[in-house]
Design a protein around this motif. Sequence first.
Motif, PDB file in Angstrom:
ATOM      1  N   PRO A  48      38.422  51.227  43.832  1.00 48.10           N
ATOM      2  CA  PRO A  48      38.538  49.819  43.427  1.00 48.10           C
ATOM      3  C   PRO A  48      39.454  49.038  44.369  1.00 48.10           C
ATOM      4  O   PRO A  48      39.283  47.822  44.520  1.00 48.10           O
ATOM      5  N   ALA A  49      40.404  49.736  45.026  1.00 47.79           N
ATOM      6  CA  ALA A  49      41.319  49.021  45.926  1.00 47.79           C
ATOM      7  C   ALA A  49      40.593  48.439  47.130  1.00 47.79           C
ATOM      8  O   ALA A  49      41.147  47.607  47.856  1.00 47.79           O
ATOM      9  N   ALA A  86      38.549  46.311  46.989  1.00 45.63           N
ATOM     10  CA  ALA A  86      38.422  44.882  46.700  1.00 45.63           C
ATOM     11  C   ALA A  86      39.517  44.057  47.378  1.00 45.63           C
ATOM     12  O   ALA A  86      39.298  42.897  47.722  1.00 45.63           O
ATOM     13  N   ILE A 120      28.583  52.396  38.412  1.00 44.35           N
ATOM     14  CA  ILE A 120      28.153  52.211  39.805  1.00 44.35           C
ATOM     15  C   ILE A 120      26.937  53.108  40.089  1.00 44.35           C
ATOM     16  O   ILE A 120      25.939  52.669  40.665  1.00 44.35           O
ATOM     17  N   THR A 174      34.814  45.577  44.348  1.00 46.34           N
ATOM     18  CA  THR A 174      35.067  44.445  43.447  1.00 46.34           C
ATOM     19  C   THR A 174      34.559  44.751  42.040  1.00 46.34           C
ATOM     20  O   THR A 174      35.245  44.497  41.045  1.00 46.34           O
ATOM     21  N   ARG A 175      33.362  45.325  41.971  1.00 45.88           N
ATOM     22  CA  ARG A 175      32.827  45.684  40.650  1.00 45.88           C
ATOM     23  C   ARG A 175      33.744  46.672  39.949  1.00 45.88           C
ATOM     24  O   ARG A 175      33.993  46.573  38.751  1.00 45.88           O
ATOM     25  N   ARG A 176      34.247  47.658  40.744  1.00 42.42           N
ATOM     26  CA  ARG A 176      35.179  48.632  40.153  1.00 42.42           C
ATOM     27  C   ARG A 176      36.432  47.905  39.663  1.00 42.42           C
ATOM     28  O   ARG A 176      36.922  48.161  38.563  1.00 42.42           O
ATOM     29  N   ALA A 177      36.954  46.966  40.489  1.00 36.71           N
ATOM     30  CA  ALA A 177      38.154  46.230  40.094  1.00 36.71           C
ATOM     31  C   ALA A 177      37.905  45.438  38.816  1.00 36.71           C
ATOM     32  O   ALA A 177      38.778  45.319  37.962  1.00 36.71           O
ATOM     33  N   LEU A 178      36.681  44.922  38.688  1.00 35.27           N
ATOM     34  CA  LEU A 178      36.370  44.092  37.518  1.00 35.27           C
ATOM     35  C   LEU A 178      36.046  44.931  36.283  1.00 35.27           C
ATOM     36  O   LEU A 178      35.725  44.380  35.243  1.00 35.27           O
ATOM     37  N   GLY A 179      36.120  46.249  36.425  1.00 34.68           N
ATOM     38  CA  GLY A 179      35.980  47.082  35.235  1.00 34.68           C
ATOM     39  C   GLY A 179      34.830  48.054  35.226  1.00 34.68           C
ATOM     40  O   GLY A 179      34.612  48.753  34.234  1.00 34.68           O
ATOM     41  N   ALA A 180      34.073  48.111  36.354  1.00 33.95           N
ATOM     42  CA  ALA A 180      32.963  49.078  36.373  1.00 33.95           C
ATOM     43  C   ALA A 180      33.526  50.497  36.461  1.00 33.95           C
ATOM     44  O   ALA A 180      34.399  50.755  37.288  1.00 33.95           O
ATOM     45  N   SER A 181      33.020  51.394  35.631  1.00 35.17           N
ATOM     46  CA  SER A 181      33.399  52.800  35.752  1.00 35.17           C
ATOM     47  C   SER A 181      32.563  53.400  36.884  1.00 35.17           C
ATOM     48  O   SER A 181      31.621  52.768  37.369  1.00 35.17           O
ATOM     49  N   GLN A 182      32.906  54.606  37.282  1.00 37.44           N
ATOM     50  CA  GLN A 182      32.098  55.270  38.315  1.00 37.44           C
ATOM     51  C   GLN A 182      30.663  55.427  37.837  1.00 37.44           C
ATOM     52  O   GLN A 182      29.719  55.260  38.597  1.00 37.44           O
ATOM     53  N   GLN A 230      31.643  44.827  47.699  1.00 35.60           N
ATOM     54  CA  GLN A 230      31.091  44.423  46.403  1.00 35.60           C
ATOM     55  C   GLN A 230      31.294  45.527  45.356  1.00 35.60           C
ATOM     56  O   GLN A 230      31.610  45.254  44.206  1.00 35.60           O
TER      57      GLN A 230
END
Lengths: 238, 409
Positions: B402-403, B405, B331, B320-328, B317
Amino acid sequence: MLTMTDVKKVFRTDLIETHALRDFNLQVDEGEFVAVTGPSGSGKTTFLNIAGLLETFEGGTYQLDGQNVSHLNDRQRSQLRNEKIGFIFQSFNLIPDLNLFDNVDVPLRYRGFKRNERKKRIEESLELVGLANRMKHLPSQLSGGQQQRVAIARALAGNPRFLLADEPTGNLDTKMALSVLELLKQINQQGTTIVMVTHDQHLASQAKRNIYVRDGQVSEMSGIAEPAHIEMHQAAIG
Amino acid sequence: MSSNQWEIGPIFRALMRNKVGAILIAIQIAVTMTIVVNSIFIILERAQRIERDSGIDEVNSFYLTTTGFGENFDPKSTAFNDLELIRNTPGVLDAIQINAIPVSGSGWSMSFQTEPGEEKETQGGAIYMVDEHAIDALDLEVIAGENFLPIDVRFRQPGVRDWPDNVLITKVLAESLFPDTPYQNVVGKTIYISQTEPMIVKGIVDKIQAPWVGWDDLEHTVLTPEITGFESNRYYVRAQAGQRDAIMPVIEEALASSNKQRIIRGMRTVQETRERSYRGDTAMIKILSTTMVILTIVTGLGIVGLASFSVNRRKKQIGTRRALGASQGSIVRYFMIENFLISTVGVSLGAALTVILNMLLVEMFSLNALDWYFVPAGMIVLWVVGQLAVFGPAKKAATIPPAMATRTV
C-alpha cells in the motif's frame, strides 16, 4: 486520536541500515490540524506511511483511535485504513479509467456499503468539493486542483476519523493550492482531524500546530519553522 | 462478503476505456475455443472409430498369402494340405482359408435382397469365403441357427459365378434385411444375391466387421462356405493366447517347405493391419491434439502477458487501492474478475465461431454435427484456463505494498 510512542523504523539492504524513524513520539488529539514538515529524507513520508498503516514498524507502539495497531495482520490493517483514515496524495492518485463517481466509490465498495448508501455518500462528498455536476467526467478532463478536490471527496466519503494528506498541494499552482487548503480547513472545522505532511512552510503555517521532523525524530514547534531550516530545505530541493 | 466488493461495474467500465489489449485477448480466446472444441469433437469421433470392435480375436491372429507358380501346382490339394498342416501345428487354436481380412481395406462385397428381381431394395454386405472352422478361427458366436457343416463347404474354382446355398450372416445385416423380424426368426429365410440367386440363412453370427473401416455398413457381413482354388489364397490363423509371435515363423517355414510350387508372402498380424487401416485417424488425432495444446498454451501465455503488463502499468493504482482499504484478496479478485469479463466476451464469440466452423466442416467434409454440450463445456474450459493463467499475475499484484501510493515514481 493518534499516539506514537518510541516508534522505530529501519530500512535494511545488504550493506546498510537506515534508521528512518528513531524513538518517534507524537500525540495528535481529536480535531487537530497538524502540519508535519522537515527536509527530504527526514522521515516525514515514513511517518505518514506508518500513521496511515501503509507500512509496518519495528519498535514502539502506535495507537490509532484508542486501538493498538502493532499486531494487526494485513487484512485488519486494510479494514482499519478503510474505516478510519482518509488519504490525500500529492499526485491525487485518482484511477484514470474511472469517472469521478466511480473513483469516489472505490473505498466505499471495500467498506461494503449498499448501493444506495454509496450513491448518497458519493453525491454528498462531490457536492462538498463543488464537483457534483461533473460526476461522469474522467480525471483527465479536470484541472489539477479539481482532481485534488475529487481525491478529497474520495477521502471524505467514508466519514473517516482523520485525514492524512501527503503534500496535498505539491502539484498545484498557488491559486489552486489555496483553494484546496481552504477546503481542508473547512473540513477540519467540521471536526475531522487532519495530519498533513508538507515541505511548504506557508502551507504549514496555516495549520493549528506544526511538527518538525529531522533525522527520524520530532522536534515540535507551534509557529513557523526556523528560517535556517527553510533555507536548508530549499537549497536541498534546488 | 458483500457483492459490492466484486466491482464488476467499475471493472467493466475501466476495461471499456482500454479496449485494444482486452479485445485482442478475447479474440484469441474465441479462436482457441473454436479450434479446441471442434478438434476435441473430431478427436473423440476418430477415437470412437478406432475403438470399434471388429468382432474377431485380433490380438492372437495373423494371416499370410500363398501364391502358386509351378506347373504342377494344384490349388485344391494345396489348400486342404495347408489347412491340415496349420491346424496341427502346436500353438494354433484354429485356422481357415479366407478371401479377405476384416479391417484390412480390401475385400469383396455383394448386394443382397429379400425378394428376387431387379430394382428391389438391397443391402450391401462384405463376403468372407470360409469353412466351418471360421467360428473358432475368427472368434465368432452363432447366436441363432447353426454353424456350417463340412458338407456345406464347396470347392470354388476360378471363374465360378454362382454361390453356395447356405450362408451365415451377421445380426446387423439380418436386422437391416428384415427390419420387422427378430433376428432369430431370420434363420431359414431366403435372401437373394446377384438379384435372383437364392441363399438360405443357416445361422446368425454376433459380429464381424467388413474390410472397409470407412464404410457406413461396417457390420453387414456374410460368410459363405467355400474353399477357393485361386492361384493366390490367404490363410487366417488364430493362435492360442500368447503364442502368435512364436508360431508365425514356424508356420511360414512349414508352409514354404511343404510345397515348393508356391511362395509365402505378406505375413502380417491383424493388429498391424488395424494400425495401418487407422493410420490416417491416428495421425489426425495426434496433429489435432498437438495443435490444441499449443494453442491453449499460447492463449494462456497471452493472458499471463496481458495481465502482467497491466499489473506493472497499474502499480500505483494498486497501491492506492490498497491504501484505500483493498485487502490482498480484493486485488486478486479484481484481476480475476477482469479476466473473467474478457473471457466471457471471448467464449461467447467463441461459441458462435465454434458452431459456424462445425457447420462448415459438416458441409465441406461431411463430418457429424457437434453435440450441443461441447459448446458449454468448451466455454467452461476456456474460462478455467483464463482464471488459471491470470492467477499468477493477480497474486503478484496483491503483493504490491500500500505504501506504493505515496511513492513519487
